[in-house]
Design a protein around this motif. Sequence first.
Motif, PDB file in Angstrom:
ATOM      1  N   ILE A 128       2.791   6.210  -1.685  1.00  0.00           N
ATOM      2  CA  ILE A 128       3.718   7.295  -1.348  1.00  0.00           C
ATOM      3  C   ILE A 128       4.909   7.285  -2.297  1.00  0.00           C
ATOM      4  CG2 ILE A 128       3.072   7.246   1.082  1.00  0.00           C
ATOM      5  CD1 ILE A 128       5.751   5.917   1.690  1.00  0.00           C
ATOM      6  N   GLY A 129       4.876   6.376  -3.295  1.00  0.00           N
ATOM      7  CA  GLY A 129       5.984   6.245  -4.219  1.00  0.00           C
ATOM      8  C   GLY A 129       5.703   6.848  -5.576  1.00  0.00           C
ATOM      9  N   THR A 136       5.947  -3.353 -11.609  1.00  0.00           N
ATOM     10  CA  THR A 136       5.163  -2.612 -10.611  1.00  0.00           C
ATOM     11  C   THR A 136       6.098  -1.717  -9.807  1.00  0.00           C
ATOM     12  OG1 THR A 136       3.593  -4.440 -10.428  1.00  0.00           O
ATOM     13  CG2 THR A 136       3.590  -2.814  -8.653  1.00  0.00           C
ATOM     14  N   PRO A 137       5.901  -0.392  -9.834  1.00  0.00           N
ATOM     15  CA  PRO A 137       6.822   0.512  -9.132  1.00  0.00           C
ATOM     16  C   PRO A 137       6.510   0.574  -7.638  1.00  0.00           C
ATOM     17  CG  PRO A 137       5.100   1.781 -10.228  1.00  0.00           C
ATOM     18  CD  PRO A 137       4.838   0.337 -10.555  1.00  0.00           C
ATOM     19  N   LEU A 138       7.492   0.274  -6.805  1.00  0.00           N
ATOM     20  CA  LEU A 138       7.308   0.322  -5.358  1.00  0.00           C
ATOM     21  C   LEU A 138       8.384   1.178  -4.708  1.00  0.00           C
ATOM     22  CD1 LEU A 138       6.417  -3.255  -3.999  1.00  0.00           C
ATOM     23  CD2 LEU A 138       4.919  -1.276  -4.229  1.00  0.00           C
ATOM     24  N   GLU A 139       7.965   2.067  -3.839  1.00  0.00           N
ATOM     25  CA  GLU A 139       8.893   2.833  -3.010  1.00  0.00           C
ATOM     26  C   GLU A 139       9.195   1.989  -1.771  1.00  0.00           C
ATOM     27  OE1 GLU A 139      11.071   6.450  -2.321  1.00  0.00           O
ATOM     28  OE2 GLU A 139       9.955   5.720  -4.057  1.00  0.00           O
ATOM     29  N   PRO A 140      10.452   1.747  -1.427  1.00  0.00           N
ATOM     30  CA  PRO A 140      10.749   0.903  -0.262  1.00  0.00           C
ATOM     31  C   PRO A 140      10.333   1.558   1.045  1.00  0.00           C
ATOM     32  CG  PRO A 140      12.757   1.874  -1.125  1.00  0.00           C
ATOM     33  CD  PRO A 140      11.665   2.194  -2.116  1.00  0.00           C
ATOM     34  N   LEU A 141       9.879   0.725   1.980  1.00  0.00           N
ATOM     35  CA  LEU A 141       9.632   1.203   3.341  1.00  0.00           C
ATOM     36  C   LEU A 141      10.939   1.282   4.115  1.00  0.00           C
ATOM     37  CD1 LEU A 141       6.515  -0.868   4.514  1.00  0.00           C
ATOM     38  CD2 LEU A 141       6.554   1.432   3.558  1.00  0.00           C
ATOM     39  N   LEU A 161       0.822  -1.215   0.000  1.00  0.00           N
ATOM     40  CA  LEU A 161       0.000   0.000   0.000  1.00  0.00           C
ATOM     41  C   LEU A 161       0.855   1.265   0.000  1.00  0.00           C
ATOM     42  CD1 LEU A 161      -2.186  -2.151   0.715  1.00  0.00           C
ATOM     43  CD2 LEU A 161      -3.225  -0.434   2.202  1.00  0.00           C
ATOM     44  N   LYS A 162       1.782   1.347   0.927  1.00  0.00           N
ATOM     45  CA  LYS A 162       2.585   2.566   1.028  1.00  0.00           C
ATOM     46  C   LYS A 162       3.583   2.669  -0.119  1.00  0.00           C
ATOM     47  CE  LYS A 162       2.173   2.807   6.049  1.00  0.00           C
ATOM     48  NZ  LYS A 162       2.850   2.583   7.348  1.00  0.00           N
TER      49      LYS A 162
END
Length: 384
Positions: free
Chosen positions: A82-83, A218-223, A77-78
Motif C-alpha cells: 500500500i506504499g 527498502t521503501p516501507l509505508e508505516p502502519l 506486506l502492507k
Amino acid sequence: MLYFDHCASTPPYEQVIRTVSELMKLHYANAGALHRAGTEAMKLAERARAAVASGFGAKPHEVVFTSGGTESNNLALKGLLIGPSRRTGKHLITTAIEHASVYNTAKQLERLGVDVTFVPADETGRVSVRDVEAALRPETVLVSVMHVNNETGAIQPIEAIGQMLKAYPQTRFHVDGVQAVGKIPFDWQTAGVDLYSASSHKFRGPKGAGFLLVREGTPLEPLLTGGGQEDGIRSGTLNLPGIVGTAQALRLALESREERYRRMHALRRMLIDQIGEIPELVLNAAGGEEESAPHVVNASYPGMRPEVLVHMLEEHGILVSTQSACSSKSLKPSRVLLGMGLNESRASGSIRISLGDEHTEEDINLLAERLKTVVSKLKPLERS
C-alpha cells in the motif's frame, strides 16, 4: 505438568525476567524525552538495536522494533503493497501454509485490490522454488515465504528463493522468521532477504516485543503514524523493557543455538520413532535435519477431533496444541495441512508437539507413554 507448546510461546530466560523487571523499576522515562533520564533510556534502546543487528550481520538502522511477529508481518506486506512500491505493481506471491498473520493479511490485501498468488506446498510441507518463480509477473512487488512452518516445522528453501529473486530486482522478498530465530541458522547478508520478521517470546524473550529487519533502501509505508519513532517506520513510545529483553534473549539463544540444535534434533527423532509405533497416528512433514526444524513434531489421528486428544493429554500432565495458537480455537481442518494436499480427515485430526530447552529423554519417553495410553482409551470412540 510437562509443557510441549514452545511454538506458541516459550518460558523466558531468568536473566531476561530480571532485566525486564529492573528496567521497569529504574528506566521508566520515555526514550524520546530530552532530559537525562530519557537520554539514558534511548542509549539502552540503541545498544539493544546494535546487539540485535550484530546477531544477524545487519546494520543497526536495519532493525525496526515492533510489538511482535504479527505487527512485523503486517508492516512488511502492507508497507510495500500500500506504499511507494504500489506504483510499480500490485501483485503479491505467498504460500498456502503461511501463519495467519501473513495469510490473512494477504487475504485482506486481496479484498483491497491486490492480486495474490498462493503457492501450495508438497506433502512434505515444503514449497518449491520453481513454483514461486513460475508465479512471478512483471508487476510482482513482493514474495513472502516463511522460514519454518509453525505447525509442521518444515523448513522452506528461503536461501534458494532469495538467490532466484536476484534476477528479479523489482521484487522484494519477505520471510516470516518467527519460528526460526535462535533455532536454525540465518545470515542476513547472504540469504537474499529484504525483510525478516521475529517475535521475542518465541526465543525466550518477553511477549509484546519483536522486530522487523528491513534491508537498507527498502521503501516501507508505516502502519502506525505519529511521533516518527524508528526512523518514521513505526511510531509509538519505545517499549524499552521489551526491546532490551529481546536483545538479551536473542544473544542467549544464539550463543547456545548449535548445541541446542543437536540435542533437540536427537529428541525430535526419538519422539518421531516412538510415535511411529502408535498405528492410529500419522506423522506429518516428519523430514530429517535438512527439511525440518528441531523443535516441532506434527501428527494426525484421522477420525478423531484433536481437541479431545489435547484435553486428555492435559489430564495426564502433558500440554500440547492443535494447529497454531492463533488458530487453535477454530474447529476447521488445518489450513496448513490442506495446503500440503492432505485429506480433510488427516487435516482435521492433527496435534502439534513443540520442544524446548528444558526437555530431556525422560520427558520424551513419558510423553510417548502417555500418548499411547490416551490413544488406546480413545480408539473405541474413533468412529463415534
